[in-house]
Design an enzyme around this catalytic site. Structure first.
Site, PDB file in Angstrom:
ATOM      1  N   HIS A 169       0.832  -1.202   0.000  1.00  0.00           N
ATOM      2  CA  HIS A 169       0.000   0.000   0.000  1.00  0.00           C
ATOM      3  C   HIS A 169       0.868   1.254   0.000  1.00  0.00           C
ATOM      4  O   HIS A 169       2.027   1.242   0.396  1.00  0.00           O
ATOM      5  CB  HIS A 169      -0.936   0.021   1.213  1.00  0.00           C
ATOM      6  N   ASP A 199       0.472   4.978   1.818  1.00  0.00           N
ATOM      7  CA  ASP A 199      -0.284   5.424   2.993  1.00  0.00           C
ATOM      8  C   ASP A 199      -1.399   6.399   2.642  1.00  0.00           C
ATOM      9  O   ASP A 199      -1.205   7.358   1.896  1.00  0.00           O
ATOM     10  CB  ASP A 199       0.655   6.091   4.012  1.00  0.00           C
ATOM     11  N   ARG A 248       5.420   6.468  13.955  1.00  0.00           N
ATOM     12  CA  ARG A 248       5.366   7.070  12.622  1.00  0.00           C
ATOM     13  C   ARG A 248       4.884   8.512  12.689  1.00  0.00           C
ATOM     14  O   ARG A 248       3.894   8.828  13.352  1.00  0.00           O
ATOM     15  CB  ARG A 248       4.411   6.272  11.717  1.00  0.00           C
ATOM     16  N   HIS A 291       4.699   0.178   0.239  1.00  0.00           N
ATOM     17  CA  HIS A 291       5.478  -0.603   1.201  1.00  0.00           C
ATOM     18  C   HIS A 291       4.630  -1.723   1.785  1.00  0.00           C
ATOM     19  O   HIS A 291       3.399  -1.738   1.669  1.00  0.00           O
ATOM     20  CB  HIS A 291       6.054   0.282   2.320  1.00  0.00           C
TER      21      HIS A 291
END
Length: 306
Positions: A95, A97, A269, A254
């Site tokens: 995907h 993000d 994150r 990723h």
């Protein structure tokens, strides 16, 4: 800035940045050098950043762009820093993000906090390299396609049945993930706002292609997605404590590999605000449902000279 060294790790994607202690802060020249490396290599890694905490990670992120809130829908776990916690979710699928909103993030910065004794690697793929190597008939087709992205992705259709078999923590996370509905139409080929390069925009938030049915969409999606994830277009990172990875979310996908059994894995994150994608004809992505204005500003970067 003179101590910064960029070590290329793969022909099409990936580099390590040495000679920087992020906990001490970085000046504007160093931040520019890091951003240049990010644009060139798509994902960069900095080892040995043991002095970073959430605040200093956020401070570094601000040198590269404008942080978003932690997530458009998952708001219970942090305001600016999102914990990537294996007890709640394992994003073991390809995907980019947050493509279900119109303003796709520029980049993400991920810092290792707790790692399992084995497994837990992450793989990135260059969507620019994939586009560049499309044969002309596929390139023309891709440039004509638009895709519908939503935040229901693999929970759609049999959500209730899936949730019944999940642990309480994971079920609560997934319910929060879909608590507000977002749907956006994006071009399958977008023009990167800083480099001017063309990249493919797909990943697991895609529901179907505009104007096509589910079976046709599934076949086309797999054809193009397989081009992105060819091994030659990827790099796989084995995490160590003190690592931080930064990736260009506009030119990559990723995959967090779920190969560590029930061991605990936690990373932090921070996400940077991006722009609204534009296709090869200058048409911008279209919102169908949801308002992402409280999640992120729209940040239009300055394009590099070609």
């Amino acid at each position: 800035m003179s101590s910064v060294k960029v070590v290329k790790l793969g022909a099409r994607i990936g580099a390590r940045v040495d000679g920087v202690d992020l906990a001490r802060g970085v000046d504007a020249a160093t931040a520019d050098r890091i951003n240049d490396a990010l644009l060139e290599h798509k994902v960069i890694f900095l080892r040995g950043q043991h002095g970073l905490d959430d605040d200093s990670q956020l401070a570094f992120a601000r040198m590269l762009g404008t942080p978003t809130t932690a997530h458009p829908t998952v708001t219970s776990r942090g305001a600016k820093v999102l914990p990537i916690d294996s007890r709640y979710d394992k994003a073991n699928s390809w995907h980019t993000d947050v493509t279900f909103v119109d303003r796709i993030p520029k980049a993400s910065l991920l810092r290792a906090i707790t790692l399992p004794p084995y497994g837990g690697t992450t793989t990135w793929a260059s969507t620019e390299a994939a586009y560049d190597r499309l044969p002309e008939p596929l390139r023309a087709l891709a440039e004509s396609l638009w895709a519908v992205h939503t935040n229901t992705y693999d929970y759609a259709g049999d959500v209730d049945a899936r949730l019944e078999h999940l642990a309480d923590t994971e079920r609560q996370y997934r319910e929060e993930f879909v608590s507000d509905y977002y749907e956006t139409e994006h071009p399958v080929v977008r023009v990167h706002p800083e480099t001017g390069r063309k990249v493919l925009l797909l990943g697991h938030f895609v529901k179907h292609f505009v104007g096509l049915g589910q079976s046709e969409s599934a076949a086309l999606f797999q054809l193009l997605q397989n081009r992105i994830t060819k091994l030659e277009n990827t790099i796989r990172w084995s995490w160590e404590l003190g690592d931080i990875a930064v990736w260009d979310n506009r030119a990559t996908q990723h995959y967090a590999v779920s190969d560590y059994d029930d061991q605990f894995r936690r990373l932090s994150r921070v996400t940077l605000a991006g722009d609204i994608p534009v296709d090869v004809h200058g048409e911008r992505s279209r919102v169908v449902a949801g308002d992402a204005s409280t999640y992120s500003a729209v940040v239009e970067p300055v394009r590099l000279a070609s």
